[in-house]
Design a protein around this motif. Structure first.
Motif, PDB file in Angstrom:
ATOM      1  N   ASP A 197       2.221   9.111 -10.625  1.00 50.44           N
ATOM      2  CA  ASP A 197       1.806   7.725 -12.372  1.00 50.44           C
ATOM      3  C   ASP A 197       1.025   6.822 -11.453  1.00 50.44           C
ATOM      4  N   ILE A 198      -0.144   6.946 -11.911  1.00 49.07           N
ATOM      5  CA  ILE A 198      -1.679   6.688 -11.638  1.00 49.07           C
ATOM      6  C   ILE A 198      -1.723   4.741 -12.464  1.00 49.07           C
ATOM      7  N   LYS A 199      -1.056   5.393 -13.824  1.00 48.85           N
ATOM      8  CA  LYS A 199      -0.666   3.458 -14.105  1.00 48.85           C
ATOM      9  C   LYS A 199      -0.039   3.230 -13.233  1.00 48.85           C
ATOM     10  N   LEU A 200       0.997   3.207 -12.735  1.00 52.95           N
ATOM     11  CA  LEU A 200       1.866   2.200 -12.130  1.00 52.95           C
ATOM     12  C   LEU A 200       0.917   1.695 -10.793  1.00 52.95           C
ATOM     13  N   ALA A 201      -0.232   2.650 -10.390  1.00 46.94           N
ATOM     14  CA  ALA A 201      -0.929   2.720  -9.030  1.00 46.94           C
ATOM     15  C   ALA A 201      -1.997   1.215  -9.439  1.00 46.94           C
ATOM     16  N   GLY A 202      -2.306   1.741 -11.286  1.00 48.68           N
ATOM     17  CA  GLY A 202      -3.463   0.981 -11.539  1.00 48.68           C
ATOM     18  C   GLY A 202      -3.450  -0.384 -11.518  1.00 48.68           C
ATOM     19  N   LYS A 203      -2.097  -1.004 -11.926  1.00 46.63           N
ATOM     20  CA  LYS A 203      -0.763  -1.962 -12.206  1.00 46.63           C
ATOM     21  C   LYS A 203      -1.039  -2.610 -11.335  1.00 46.63           C
ATOM     22  N   ASP A 245     -12.048   7.016 -12.357  1.00 44.03           N
ATOM     23  CA  ASP A 245     -10.949   6.184 -12.690  1.00 44.03           C
ATOM     24  C   ASP A 245     -10.031   7.358 -12.977  1.00 44.03           C
ATOM     25  N   LEU A 246      -9.214   7.321 -13.477  1.00 41.21           N
ATOM     26  CA  LEU A 246      -7.707   8.168 -13.359  1.00 41.21           C
ATOM     27  C   LEU A 246      -7.383   7.469 -14.394  1.00 41.21           C
ATOM     28  N   LEU A 247      -7.130   7.706 -15.829  1.00 46.92           N
ATOM     29  CA  LEU A 247      -6.587   7.168 -16.606  1.00 46.92           C
ATOM     30  C   LEU A 247      -5.460   7.700 -17.228  1.00 46.92           C
ATOM     31  N   GLU A 248      -4.951   9.147 -17.338  1.00 46.69           N
ATOM     32  CA  GLU A 248      -3.928   9.249 -17.987  1.00 46.69           C
ATOM     33  C   GLU A 248      -4.120  10.962 -17.183  1.00 46.69           C
ATOM     34  N   TYR A 249      -2.503  11.539 -16.899  1.00 40.47           N
ATOM     35  CA  TYR A 249      -1.982  12.115 -16.404  1.00 40.47           C
ATOM     36  C   TYR A 249      -1.703  13.052 -17.737  1.00 40.47           C
ATOM     37  N   SER A 260       0.819  -1.096   0.013  1.00 41.12           N
ATOM     38  CA  SER A 260      -0.247   0.052   0.768  1.00 41.12           C
ATOM     39  C   SER A 260       1.111   1.257   0.287  1.00 41.12           C
ATOM     40  N   SER A 261       1.789   1.498   0.470  1.00 43.42           N
ATOM     41  CA  SER A 261       2.671   2.386   0.692  1.00 43.42           C
ATOM     42  C   SER A 261       2.998   2.549  -0.810  1.00 43.42           C
ATOM     43  N   TRP A 262       3.423   1.643  -1.482  1.00 41.09           N
ATOM     44  CA  TRP A 262       4.488   1.757  -2.877  1.00 41.09           C
ATOM     45  C   TRP A 262       3.174   2.216  -3.778  1.00 41.09           C
ATOM     46  N   ILE A 263       2.065   2.038  -3.449  1.00 38.37           N
ATOM     47  CA  ILE A 263       0.889   2.852  -4.249  1.00 38.37           C
ATOM     48  C   ILE A 263       0.523   4.438  -3.454  1.00 38.37           C
ATOM     49  N   ARG A 264       0.699   4.189  -2.722  1.00 37.86           N
ATOM     50  CA  ARG A 264      -0.032   5.831  -1.808  1.00 37.86           C
ATOM     51  C   ARG A 264       1.630   6.291  -2.816  1.00 37.86           C
ATOM     52  N   GLU A 265       2.513   6.355  -2.611  1.00 41.72           N
ATOM     53  CA  GLU A 265       3.944   7.186  -3.143  1.00 41.72           C
ATOM     54  C   GLU A 265       3.670   7.118  -5.247  1.00 41.72           C
ATOM     55  N   ALA A 266       3.043   6.389  -5.447  1.00 44.09           N
ATOM     56  CA  ALA A 266       2.734   6.460  -6.746  1.00 44.09           C
ATOM     57  C   ALA A 266       1.647   7.458  -6.691  1.00 44.09           C
ATOM     58  N   ILE A 267       0.549   7.611  -6.141  1.00 42.22           N
ATOM     59  CA  ILE A 267      -0.639   8.426  -6.222  1.00 42.22           C
ATOM     60  C   ILE A 267      -0.215   9.598  -6.351  1.00 42.22           C
ATOM     61  N   ALA A 268       0.329  10.258  -5.108  1.00 39.04           N
ATOM     62  CA  ALA A 268       1.123  11.016  -4.999  1.00 39.04           C
ATOM     63  C   ALA A 268       1.993  12.219  -5.704  1.00 39.04           C
ATOM     64  N   ARG A 269       2.743  10.561  -6.589  1.00 36.09           N
ATOM     65  CA  ARG A 269       3.929  11.946  -7.878  1.00 36.09           C
ATOM     66  C   ARG A 269       3.132  10.918  -9.152  1.00 36.09           C
TER      67      ARG A 269
END
Ligand SMILES: Cc1cc2nc3c(=O)[nH]c(=O)nc-3n(C[C@H](O)[C@H](O)[C@H](O)COP(=O)(O)O)c2cc1C
Ligand SMILES: Nc1ncnc2c1ncn2[C@@H]1O[C@H](COP(=O)(O)OP(=O)(O)OP(=O)(O)O)[C@@H](O)[C@H]1O
Length: 303
Positions: free
Chosen positions: A156-162, A256-260, A145-154
């Motif tokens: 990187d919603i593609k990574l979070a989605g994966k 759903d957040l698809l692309e930044y 979960s920590s990795w996903i929180r960090e990805a969202i904050a920067r």
């Protein structure tokens, strides 16, 4: 009689899903009920630099139940952080625990002394089944979960989605604001995400997808402080749905957040802001057209 899995389960990511699926399988083998014991907040939640939860607790519970597990029990960290781990397991045994599923690095109880070694000993002594799950990884890194929180904050919603195995989504209620967007030529719905402390995606503009009254609609979400006009002290969420005119006030919408697309900028004039949003819209329309599958169905590839 029940089989349990234990954790916080914020996000219900790929690692969590593995644990939950194994608990469901074990419960079938043992002809017992299946239960997820979910800590309401992770330990880090109580520290000032915690970025925020991935999803509100109510949504986490829904996501856990969607996996097919029969029940979710929420536990407050304060209730178990000072408890001797043996006492916690004994209390579960007295309630009918027959099987337990945890990750191989799971720890709990006073001084985090409860771990897989201790659980194995107790399983042998008290006759319950213990299943430990090897760490699930993505690109050789443990999914957490920590990795996903960090990805969202920067952003990187593609990574979070994966890691979440579905697009990262936010949801909230539409509230009435000044309605300036409509006058500028792009009506926006302002979203309130509720009371839980949630992680904010990186500020900027995102392509989003929602289902509203059974219809798929795409939009542009701006996350940020609106530095150009009407600056705000706190993060605001505003979505401009394309080709959509229905009244949304007070509805709860999920997107759903698809692309930044780009960071939020401070423009010198209103005109520059309008031009930038028109450009965002052109890019979004091209992106949507490219990613819609050919069969006429409104599905985004790769998700
Ligand atoms: C797609 C989109 C992009 C936006 N980009 C910016 C931006 O880069 N900088 C900014 O200050 N405001 C940006 N905004 C926010 C607008 O300033 C805001 O929608 C406008 O102030 C109307 O707000 P109101 O109707 O909630 O009062 C953006 C809004 C949308 C919908
Ligand atoms: N990648 C993973 N592979 C296998 N098991 C996991 C994985 N991530 C978490 N688990 C297990 O799932 C359960 C719930 O995990 P929990 O939500 O507490 O941890 P987490 O996802 O690592 O979160 P955080 O990053 O906040 O520590 C625990 O039993 C944990 O060991």
């Amino acid at each position: 009689m029940f089989v349990a899995c234990i954790g916080t389960f914020d996000g219900v990511h790929a690692g969590h899903r593995k644990i939950i699926d194994e608990a469901v399988n074990l419960s079938k083998n043992l002809k017992a009920n299946s239960i997820a014991i979910s800590m309401i907040y992770p330990w880090q939640y109580y520290f000032p630099n915690f970025p925020g939860l991935i999803y509100p607790v109510s949504q986490r519970i829904e996501l856990i139940l969607d996996t097919g597990i029969e029940d979710v029990i929420t536990v407050n960290m304060a209730e178990i952080k000072d408890i001797e781990p043996e006492d916690y397991i004994s209390s579960l045994l007295s309630q009918g625990l027959k099987g337990l599923v945890v990750g191989e690095d799971f720890t709990f109880g006073k001084n985090a002394r409860g771990d897989v070694k201790m659980l194995s000993r107790m399983a042998a002594d008290y006759g319950f089944e213990l299943k430990t799950i090897p760490k699930q990884t993505y690109q050789s890194k443990r999914i957490s979960s920590s990795w996903i929180r960090e990805a969202i904050a920067r952003g990187d919603i593609k990574l979070a989605g994966k890691l979440l195995q579905r697009p990262y989504h936010i949801f909230g209620q539409v509230y009435r604001d000044q309605g300036l967007g409509g006058k500028l030529g792009f009506p926006t719905a302002n979203i309130s995400r509720g009371e839980d402390k949630l992680v904010h995606p990186r500020s900027g503009v995102y392509i989003v997808r929602s289902i509203i009254d059974n219809e798929t609609v795409f939009g542009l979400l701006n996350v940020g402080f609106r530095p150009t006009i009407n600056p705000s002290e706190e993060v605001k969420y505003e979505v401009y749905y394309l080709d959509f005119e229905k009244e949304l006030y007070s509805k709860v919408i999920e997107m759903d957040l698809l692309e930044y697309l780009r960071p939020e900028l401070k423009f010198n004039t209103l005109d520059d802001l309008i031009k930038a949003i028109k450009r965002d819209e052109r890019i979004a329309r091209a992106w949507i057209a490219k990613h819609l599958s050919n069969q006429g169905e409104k599905e985004i590839e790769n998700f």
